[in-house]
Design a protein around this motif. Structure first.
Motif, PDB file in Angstrom:
ATOM      1  N   PHE A  94       0.877   3.623  -2.895  1.00 52.68           N
ATOM      2  CA  PHE A  94       0.633   5.177  -3.032  1.00 52.68           C
ATOM      3  C   PHE A  94       2.044   6.086  -3.661  1.00 52.68           C
ATOM      4  O   PHE A  94       1.663   6.833  -4.330  1.00 52.68           O
ATOM      5  CB  PHE A  94       0.528   5.954  -1.222  1.00 52.68           C
ATOM      6  N   ILE A  95       3.176   5.871  -3.498  1.00 47.71           N
ATOM      7  CA  ILE A  95       4.108   6.340  -3.358  1.00 47.71           C
ATOM      8  C   ILE A  95       4.436   6.745  -5.243  1.00 47.71           C
ATOM      9  O   ILE A  95       4.781   7.591  -5.895  1.00 47.71           O
ATOM     10  CB  ILE A  95       5.720   6.357  -3.306  1.00 47.71           C
ATOM     11  N   LEU A  96       3.768   5.127  -5.711  1.00 47.74           N
ATOM     12  CA  LEU A  96       4.261   5.339  -6.627  1.00 47.74           C
ATOM     13  C   LEU A  96       3.002   6.181  -7.585  1.00 47.74           C
ATOM     14  O   LEU A  96       2.841   6.988  -9.076  1.00 47.74           O
ATOM     15  CB  LEU A  96       3.655   3.647  -7.613  1.00 47.74           C
ATOM     16  N   GLY A  97       1.902   6.351  -7.309  1.00 47.52           N
ATOM     17  CA  GLY A  97       0.871   6.665  -7.794  1.00 47.52           C
ATOM     18  C   GLY A  97       1.477   8.187  -8.091  1.00 47.52           C
ATOM     19  O   GLY A  97       1.105   9.225  -9.112  1.00 47.52           O
ATOM     20  N   GLU A  98       1.860   9.190  -6.666  1.00 50.57           N
ATOM     21  CA  GLU A  98       2.647  10.658  -6.751  1.00 50.57           C
ATOM     22  C   GLU A  98       3.061  10.546  -7.319  1.00 50.57           C
ATOM     23  O   GLU A  98       3.313  11.593  -8.558  1.00 50.57           O
ATOM     24  CB  GLU A  98       3.127  10.887  -5.462  1.00 50.57           C
ATOM     25  N   VAL A  99       4.459   9.367  -7.914  1.00 47.22           N
ATOM     26  CA  VAL A  99       5.205  10.049  -9.124  1.00 47.22           C
ATOM     27  C   VAL A  99       4.905   9.718 -10.363  1.00 47.22           C
ATOM     28  O   VAL A  99       5.693  10.736 -10.625  1.00 47.22           O
ATOM     29  CB  VAL A  99       6.700   9.223  -9.029  1.00 47.22           C
ATOM     30  N   CYS A 100       4.047   9.211 -10.164  1.00 51.24           N
ATOM     31  CA  CYS A 100       3.375   9.022 -12.007  1.00 51.24           C
ATOM     32  C   CYS A 100       2.841  10.468 -12.453  1.00 51.24           C
ATOM     33  O   CYS A 100       3.109  10.860 -13.353  1.00 51.24           O
ATOM     34  CB  CYS A 100       1.985   8.180 -12.026  1.00 51.24           C
ATOM     35  N   GLU A 151       0.787  -1.054   0.162  1.00 50.87           N
ATOM     36  CA  GLU A 151      -0.038  -0.132  -0.158  1.00 50.87           C
ATOM     37  C   GLU A 151       0.923   1.207   0.059  1.00 50.87           C
ATOM     38  O   GLU A 151       0.399   2.221  -0.544  1.00 50.87           O
ATOM     39  CB  GLU A 151      -0.953   0.159   1.300  1.00 50.87           C
ATOM     40  N   GLY A 152       1.607   1.114   0.446  1.00 53.32           N
ATOM     41  CA  GLY A 152       3.533   2.315   0.972  1.00 53.32           C
ATOM     42  C   GLY A 152       3.330   2.431  -0.391  1.00 53.32           C
ATOM     43  O   GLY A 152       3.521   3.509  -0.758  1.00 53.32           O
ATOM     44  N   LEU A 153       4.308   1.965  -0.902  1.00 53.89           N
ATOM     45  CA  LEU A 153       4.617   1.646  -2.202  1.00 53.89           C
ATOM     46  C   LEU A 153       3.927   2.083  -3.252  1.00 53.89           C
ATOM     47  O   LEU A 153       4.396   2.853  -4.557  1.00 53.89           O
ATOM     48  CB  LEU A 153       5.154   0.383  -2.795  1.00 53.89           C
ATOM     49  N   GLU A 211      -2.140  -7.168  -6.653  1.00 54.63           N
ATOM     50  CA  GLU A 211      -2.956  -6.961  -8.494  1.00 54.63           C
ATOM     51  C   GLU A 211      -3.774  -5.869  -8.112  1.00 54.63           C
ATOM     52  O   GLU A 211      -3.667  -4.664  -8.855  1.00 54.63           O
ATOM     53  CB  GLU A 211      -3.567  -7.993  -8.965  1.00 54.63           C
ATOM     54  N   ALA A 212      -4.462  -5.844  -6.233  1.00 56.98           N
ATOM     55  CA  ALA A 212      -5.124  -5.001  -6.454  1.00 56.98           C
ATOM     56  C   ALA A 212      -4.987  -3.616  -6.236  1.00 56.98           C
ATOM     57  O   ALA A 212      -4.899  -2.516  -5.776  1.00 56.98           O
ATOM     58  CB  ALA A 212      -6.453  -5.649  -5.133  1.00 56.98           C
ATOM     59  N   SER A 213      -3.650  -3.762  -5.619  1.00 57.84           N
ATOM     60  CA  SER A 213      -2.947  -2.472  -5.247  1.00 57.84           C
ATOM     61  C   SER A 213      -1.612  -1.717  -6.227  1.00 57.84           C
ATOM     62  O   SER A 213      -2.254  -0.667  -6.634  1.00 57.84           O
ATOM     63  CB  SER A 213      -1.612  -2.915  -4.559  1.00 57.84           C
ATOM     64  N   LEU A 214      -1.815  -2.623  -7.311  1.00 60.32           N
ATOM     65  CA  LEU A 214      -1.140  -2.609  -8.281  1.00 60.32           C
ATOM     66  C   LEU A 214      -2.103  -2.228  -9.594  1.00 60.32           C
ATOM     67  O   LEU A 214      -0.690  -0.816 -10.387  1.00 60.32           O
ATOM     68  CB  LEU A 214       0.216  -3.304  -8.521  1.00 60.32           C
ATOM     69  N   PHE A 268      10.556   0.934  -7.933  1.00 62.39           N
ATOM     70  CA  PHE A 268      10.133  -0.286  -8.959  1.00 62.39           C
ATOM     71  C   PHE A 268      10.708  -1.666  -8.631  1.00 62.39           C
ATOM     72  O   PHE A 268      10.045  -2.418  -8.491  1.00 62.39           O
ATOM     73  CB  PHE A 268      10.050  -0.329 -10.385  1.00 62.39           C
ATOM     74  N   GLU A 269      12.299  -1.601  -7.864  1.00 65.38           N
ATOM     75  CA  GLU A 269      12.352  -2.658  -7.683  1.00 65.38           C
ATOM     76  C   GLU A 269      12.456  -3.445  -6.435  1.00 65.38           C
ATOM     77  O   GLU A 269      12.107  -4.659  -6.443  1.00 65.38           O
ATOM     78  CB  GLU A 269      14.284  -2.478  -7.494  1.00 65.38           C
ATOM     79  N   SER A 270      11.801  -2.634  -5.123  1.00 68.44           N
ATOM     80  CA  SER A 270      11.421  -2.565  -4.125  1.00 68.44           C
ATOM     81  C   SER A 270       9.815  -3.253  -4.118  1.00 68.44           C
ATOM     82  O   SER A 270      10.168  -4.573  -3.538  1.00 68.44           O
ATOM     83  CB  SER A 270      10.724  -1.391  -3.895  1.00 68.44           C
TER      84      SER A 270
END
Length: 977
Positions: free
Chosen positions: A609-615, A605-607, A650-653, A628-630
């Motif tokens: 969320f960060i992915l959504g922000e950097v997008c 969930e944490g990762l 899958e639900a998060s990503l 992405f490696e994490s």
């Protein structure tokens, strides 16, 4: 583009609008210019606009910048990715000649800002055309230089010298070749004498102005002229000592020494700008004498003592102001070069080394206000200099390099003096920690900077202090300080020491301070929490003598919840939202710790969320890569432990990956496809319908147009072929997959990727499924083989044929090939398979091709026919070479076209995710040893026709390989009868 009043008006208006603060007219003007730039004579028209004195200066300046950039992209454009025509319209030769005839006089008559742009443009042309295709340039520059010299026109003189400096720079950076030396000789023959002439003339003008109290305005262009002469001197002397300069060394060195030893109050008293002008000249002189010290030591030695004294004295007078850094650094570099040379005895006199330490090293190693400001205001740059070694051009680092240089010959003296200095600094700190904290920082910095690193390892050692006791007495108090925000620079120094000497600090001791490292992740200082993250990350990489990780999951499990909490919290601190050191630590911890289902849910969930922000605005490629490696390592390790978590991931990503694809966040496409491939592989058939929607996107030709996406798309396509073979056989999907293969193999940069697709088709689908298409596949491969016979293509073809044979047998291989063209198999066998088998590299590829070749000679009627005895024997010879000789002795690689992974730039790069990598499958798991398989197969075959095969081997196999074959037979107690 014809030059007329309409063109002048069009270009003037466009360049005016490019300066507009409003985006709409600016974008429209840029688009119009971009379109016009494809028309012939565009560059010439822009240059003529620059020459129009009636046009506003700002417009002409914008035009000059555009002209320079136009030349950069089109004077000699690179070919396209597939080796074809350039992607942009190149400037044609007639236009080039007109530009070359106009640019020098225009540059000399231009105002300073325009002159600077045209000088750079001229250097762009010179890089490609000078001197061979522009023989008129140097005589024109020399002629104009002499005219300007007679008129003492230093605006023109400096313009000409600046241009010469730009075009001569190539002699500093290019490898010494005959062509380069011929170009250098041409430049020396034409420019060395005029250069000395203007240098000496300017020197006399400086002397006259200085003695008569000349003002700063008079001296400034003269000093700039001398600086440019010095930079040209550096370029012309870089490759080797030219005869002209050796003959006139005295004139040059006399003036050089004068600039190091003379003060110029009119300039140096006119503020920082004036000091900078003099310092830039002195720094250029220091670079020149350092060059002579490094490359022409013997010829220079007569001047060495006076220069060493001059530089030493100069350093004593250089203040700690950052504006004087460049001079201090180049001067210290010169002394460092002397210290490691045969003339190091200059430092042998009693008292010299202590004086260097006291007067040069310690003052330059101590923290300055500028360092504190950088620490607080720009933590990324501070870390880049302090931790990542890009500080070679800082005073702190270069002062330590001087000590290392002296220690080369006077190690004991240096160690003794520096150890004493360190103790003095620590005593000073102990007397008044609040006031004297910089003394402790200086002591830690000296220990860290003078440490030596064992080549090829992360092991660091020092003779200055006992690491364990220094750690416990000096570093531990900082680590145990309850206030994580107090004296942040000292905390950073302590963390850096812990990180540097991590291998030498025992596990028992280090583990005590893991909770403190976790505490420091909450520090408000960006540098401190970055260093804490980096320290944890580097500790988790430490290996013991037997190459086992020193720290395991059991060591970090007790602190794991707090560690992950503080790492994710650190990413919410101001300016650390995209902190690459913190994200790298998250990746490393997730690769070591035991990950429960509960922790996996929180982390994803944490990762996500960060992915959504950097997008929204990808700007830090290193942070994004570790992000992405994490994700990849978390998905991999948690799913291996608990397969039910795949649906959670899958639900998060999926919502974030969908944003990336739908919003065209192209920087993240390669990562997205690799993560999707990983998720496909973790699913059990039948895979969920949502993946088949993604598969339809994958089959669209548009998806494959961006070269950086190709390896990741291939990786995803391979995952679908392996996990959903039945679905791929529906409708026209397989036709489209093979269409992708056909497209990929047509470009040298993607042909290898095309074979990855084809090989996975052969591995994953039944023969009856691929049979209708196989003739088309062979036709495509033979077409490419006719078009280009590169090593890479031939090796890929051999591997594919071997895989086909292993999966579907020798008969199907031979028959399907011969259906495309009668007897083509024998042609391929004799011209490609047999002679190139030895080029195969890689353990799985070697086993595959060796076993396939063995089965061919033992099972195929084509080779078992007595009429094919010669081909049979030659194939045996090739197999023995492959199996008995080391890779480096048999495989000769050809230089290939640059791979797409070598492209530079954020948006144009494929970066492989290590943690989402495809596990290399061995198609021959049941065959352990290809050598034994080969010998056993030949032995069985020979037993069916005794006496036949030894004769063939004797007649066709190389004697060296006959001996190797015999040795192989003996190794496995087998015989060929």
């Amino acid at each position: 583009m014809e030059w007329n009043p309409q063109t002048l008006q069009f270009l003037s208006e466009c360049f005016l609008h490019t300066l507009s603060p409003a985006p709409e007219p600016r974008r429209h003007a840029e688009s119009s210019l971009d379109e016009a730039s494809n028309r012939p004579n565009y560059g010439l028209a822009v240059l003529r606009l620059v020459a129009e004195s009636s046009i506003d200066e700002q417009i002409r300046q914008a035009a000059a910048v555009n002209f320079k950039n136009h030349l950069r992209g089109r004077w000699s454009p690179s070919p396209s990715d597939d080796g074809g025509a350039p992607a942009v319209t190149p400037i044609l030769d007639p236009e080039k000649e007109q530009i070359k005839s106009l640019i020098v006089p225009l540059m000399l008559s231009a105002t300073p800002k325009i002159q600077s742009q045209l000088s750079e443009a001229l250097a762009v042309i010179g890089k490609h055309d000078f001197p061979k295709s522009w023989p008129a340039l140097l005589p024109e520059l020399v002629s104009n230089l002499q005219k300007a010299s007679q008129a003492s026109d230093y605006t023109s003189i400096n313009g000409i010298l600046g241009t010469a400096n730009s075009i001569f720079k190539k002699f500093r950076f290019q490898y010494k070749t005959n062509d380069l030396l011929l170009d250098l000789k041409y430049c020396l023959d034409n420019f060395a004498a005029p250069l000395l002439e203007i240098f000496l003339k300017t020197a006399s003008l400086i002397d006259a102005a200085a003695s008569s109290g000349g003002n700063a305005a008079t001296l400034r262009p003269l000093f700039e002229s001398q600086r440019l002469c010095c930079r040209i001197f550096f370029s012309l002397n870089f490759q080797e000592l030219p005869e002209f300069f050796e003959d006139h060394m005295k004139e040059w060195m006399t003036e050089f020494r004068k600039y190091l030893t003379t003060s110029y109050p009119a300039l140096e008293g006119s503020g920082n700008d004036g000091v900078a002008v003099v310092d830039e000249l002195r720094a250029a002189v220091c670079e020149n004498i350092n060059l002579y010290m490094e490359k022409n030591e013997e010829e220079f030695q007569g001047y060495l003592n006076e220069f060493a004294l001059a530089v030493w004295t100069l350093l004593g007078n250089v203040s700690q102001s950052s504006s004087r850094d460049q001079l201090a650094i180049t001067a210290i570099k010169f002394l460092t070069t002397v210290s490691t040379s045969v003339h190091h005895t200059l430092f042998a006199s009693e008292g010299v080394v202590p004086q260097i330490c006291q007067c040069i090293v310690i003052p330059n190693v101590r923290l300055r206000d500028d360092d504190e400001e950088l620490f607080e205001m720009n933590y990324i740059e501070f870390i880049r200099r302090d931790m990542e070694g890009s500080d070679l051009d800082t005073r702190r680092r270069i002062a330590c390099e001087l000590l290392k240089g002296i220690a080369t010959h006077y190690g004991d003296v240096v160690r003794s003096i520096v150890s004493a200095q360190i103790q003095n600094l620590l005593s000073s700190f102990a007397a008044n920690p609040t006031e004297n904290w910089k003394d402790k920082d200086c002591a830690i910095y000296l220990v860290v900077s003078l440490a030596t690193k064992k080549a090829g390892t992360s092991y660091v050692s020092t003779d200055l202090v006992d690491v364990q006791s220094f750690f416990e007495s000096v570093i531990v108090p900082e680590l145990q300080s309850p206030d994580v925000n107090g004296f942040p620079m000292l905390k950073a120094g302590a963390l850096k020491f812990f990180t540097m000497f991590r291998s030498q600090i025992s596990k028992q001791v280090a583990l005590k301070f893991f909770p403190d490292l976790v505490r420091f992740l909450a520090s408000e200082s960006n540098v401190v929490h970055s260093y804490a993250a980096s320290c944890i990350e580097k500790l988790l990489l430490v290996k013991d003598e037997v190459s086992r990780p020193r720290y395991t999951a059991g060591d970090i499990n007790p602190i794991f919840p707090m560690l992950m909490n503080n790492l994710f919290s650190a990413l919410k601190l101001p300016e650390s939202e995209e902190n690459q050191y913190v994200m790298k630590c998250i990746m490393r911890v997730l690769g070591v710790a035991d990950i429960s289902a509960e922790v996996a849910r929180v982390c994803i969930e944490g990762l996500a969320f960060i992915l959504g922000e950097v997008c929204k605005n990808p700007k830090n490629p290193i942070f994004n890569h570790y992000l992405f490696e994490s994700v990849a390592i978390l998905v991999k390790r948690a799913s291996e432990r608990d397969p039910s978590l795949v649906s959670v991931f899958e639900a998060s990503l999926f919502p974030r990956l969908e944003i990336i694809l739908s919003n065209d966040v192209t920087e993240f496409f390669p990562y997205t496809f690799q993560l999707l491939a990983q998720l496909v592989e973790l699913n059990r058939p039948p895979i969920p319908p949502i993946y088949m929607q993604i598969f339809e996107i994958l089959l669209s030709p548009d998806s494959w147009k961006r070269a950086p996406n190709v390896p990741a798309l291939v990786r995803l396509l391979q995952a679908f072929l392996q996990k959903a073979p039945n679905e791929i056989n529906q409708g026209d999907r397989l036709t489209k997959v093979l269409g992708i293969f056909d497209t990929l193999i047509q470009s040298s940069s993607t042909s290898e990727q095309g074979f990855y697709v084809l090989n996975t088709v052969i591995e994953s689908l039944e023969y009856n499924v691929i049979q209708p298409y196989i003739s088309h596949v062979w036709a495509a491969l033979f077409r490419e083989l006719q078009r280009r016979r590169t090593v890479k293509l031939i090796k890929s073809l051999l591997i594919f044929m071997s895989l086909f044979l292993i999966k579907h047998g020798p008969s199907n291989l031979v028959e399907t090939m011969n259906l495309v063209q009668p007897n083509i198999f024998n042609v391929i066998l004799s011209q490609f398979w047999i002679p190139n088998l030895k080029l195969i590299t890689g353990s799985i590829e070697l086993k595959l091709t060796a076993v396939a070749s063995t089965r061919l000679i033992c099972e195929s009627p084509v080779l078992l026919d007595p009429a094919a005895a010669e081909s049979w024997g030659k194939m045996v010879d090739s197999i023995v070479t492959l199996l008995s000789r080391p890779e480096q002795d048999r495989a000769e690689e050809e230089p290939d076209m640059p791979d797409i992974t070598e492209n530079v730039g954020y948006t144009a790069t494929f970066v492989r995710l290590y943690n989402a990598g495809k596990k290399e499958e061995d198609p021959l798991k049941d065959i352990r040893d290809p050598r034994e398989f080969f010998v056993a197969s030949i032995s069985r075959l020979s037993a069916l026709s005794p006496g036949r095969y030894p004769k063939v081997i004797n007649e066709t196999v190389d004697p060296t390989n006959q001996a190797a074959l015999l040795q192989l037979c003996n190794s496995y107690n087998l015989t060929i009868v």
